[in-house]
Scaffold this active site. Structure first.
Site, PDB file in Angstrom:
ATOM      1  N   THR A  29       0.826  -1.211   0.000  1.00 38.42           N
ATOM      2  CA  THR A  29       0.000   0.000   0.000  1.00 38.42           C
ATOM      3  C   THR A  29       0.854   1.252   0.000  1.00 38.42           C
ATOM      4  O   THR A  29       0.520   2.239  -0.664  1.00 38.42           O
ATOM      5  CB  THR A  29      -0.950  -0.012   1.214  1.00 38.42           C
ATOM      6  OG1 THR A  29      -1.721  -1.225   1.201  1.00 38.42           O
ATOM      7  CG2 THR A  29      -1.895   1.172   1.171  1.00 38.42           C
ATOM      8  N   THR A  30       1.968   1.221   0.710  1.00 38.16           N
ATOM      9  CA  THR A  30       2.893   2.363   0.710  1.00 38.16           C
ATOM     10  C   THR A  30       3.356   2.666  -0.703  1.00 38.16           C
ATOM     11  O   THR A  30       3.305   3.814  -1.166  1.00 38.16           O
ATOM     12  CB  THR A  30       4.112   2.071   1.608  1.00 38.16           C
ATOM     13  OG1 THR A  30       3.673   1.932   2.953  1.00 38.16           O
ATOM     14  CG2 THR A  30       5.137   3.189   1.521  1.00 38.16           C
ATOM     15  N   ASP A  96      -3.275  -2.023  -4.940  1.00 38.72           N
ATOM     16  CA  ASP A  96      -2.362  -2.737  -4.040  1.00 38.72           C
ATOM     17  C   ASP A  96      -2.760  -4.202  -3.909  1.00 38.72           C
ATOM     18  O   ASP A  96      -2.466  -4.853  -2.913  1.00 38.72           O
ATOM     19  CB  ASP A  96      -2.277  -2.060  -2.667  1.00 38.72           C
ATOM     20  CG  ASP A  96      -3.582  -2.134  -1.879  1.00 38.72           C
ATOM     21  OD1 ASP A  96      -4.621  -2.516  -2.467  1.00 38.72           O
ATOM     22  OD2 ASP A  96      -3.568  -1.812  -0.669  1.00 38.72           O
TER      23      ASP A  96
END
Length: 229
Positions: A29-30, A96
C-alpha cells in the site's frame, strides 16, 4: 517526504492498470500510494478493516478461513467491476492487490472441500475482468515481514504468526514463478524503506521508468544491495 512527480508523456509504454503485490508487511500500500502520486494515477486499495471475519481468522484460521476468503473475493471483484464499468483505462489506476493472487490465499488457508467450492465461485466471478498491464511483486524475507507487521502495530494483525507469514511468503514465490497473465517486475525490498527513505523510492522508480521506455520481457528483476538502499 515529498514525492517525485513524473511526466509520463515522455515514455513509450506506460501501464494504464498497474498492480503492486506481495505478502503482508512488504509495503504494497505504501508503494501504491507513492506511485499514484508520482504518476497522478487513481488508486483502488484493499480494505482489510472492512472484513468482519479477519480478526477471528488470525486467531483461529481453520474456523473462519472460508468466510474470510469469500468476503475478500467479493470485495475485490466488486472493486474491479466498478472500474471496468466506469472504463478502467480513463483515468489510469494503480492497485495494491492482484485478483489472481486471491487463489493463493485460498490454497493456503482452505480445506480441500472448501477450496473446491471457492474455486467454483472464483471462476464464475472473475470472468472477463481486466488484468494489469504490469505487476510489481515486492519480496522480503519472512523475518523482515514479521518485524514490520509487529512494528506497525495494527490491532487486527496482532495474532498473525511467523509460521503463517512464512507459508504465505513461500506461496507467493511459487505463485509468481508460474504467473504469466501480466508482465512482472520482481523487487527485492529487503533493504528498501519505501515509507521513510525517499532515495529508496527513487531507486525503484527509476527502475520502473526504465521499463516504461524499454520493456525487457515478461519477467524482470530489481535487486538493490544494502549499499544502495
Amino acid at each position: 517526504m515529498g514525492t517525485k512527480i513524473i511526466n509520463l508523456s515522455n515514455y513509450k509504454k506506460v501501464p494504464k492498470f498497474l498492480a503492486v503485490e506481495g505478502p503482508i508487511g512488504v509495503g504494497k500500500t505504501t508503494l501504491t500510494k507513492l506511485l499514484a502520486e508520482s504518476f497522478r494515477y487513481e488508486t483502488f486499495l484493499e480494505q482489510p478493516s472492512e472484513n468482519p471475519f479477519l480478526a477471528d481468522f488470525y486467531k483461529n484460521p481453520s474456523q473462519s478461513a472460508l468466510a474470510t476468503q469469500l468476503f475478500f473475493l467479493f470485495q475485490r471483484v466488486k472493486q474491479i467491476q466498478d472500474l471496468k464499468q466506469g472504463d478502467i483505462f480513463t483515468p489510469i489506476h494503480v492497485s495494491d492487490f492482484l485478483l489472481d493472487k486471491d487463489k493463493l490465499f485460498a490454497k493456503v488457508t482452505l480445506s480441500e472441500h472448501e477450496l473446491s467450492l471457492y474455486n467454483q465461485i472464483y471462476d464464475y466471478l472473475s470472468l472477463d475482468l481486466p488484468t494489469p498491464d504490469l505487476v510489481i511483486y515486492l519480496q522480503a524475507e519472512t523475518k523482515t515481514l514479521f518485524e514490520r507487521v509487529i512494528q506497525r502495530g495494527r490491532e487486527i494483525e496482532k495474532n498473525v504468526s511467523f509460521e503463517y507469514l512464512d507459508l504465505l511468503n513461500e506461496s507467493y514465490k511459487e505463485f509468481f514463478l508460474n504467473y504469466d497473465r501480466s508482465p512482472v517486475l520482481i523487487v527485492n525490498s529487503e533493504f528498501l524503506d519505501l515509507a521513510h527513505n525517499q532515495n529508496d523510492y527513487i531507486l525503484l522508480l527509476e527502475k520502473l521508468l526504465e521499463y516504461f521506455n524499454n520493456p525487457e520481457g515478461r519477467m524482470m528483476y530489481f535487486n538493490p544491495s544494502p549499499s544502495l538502499a
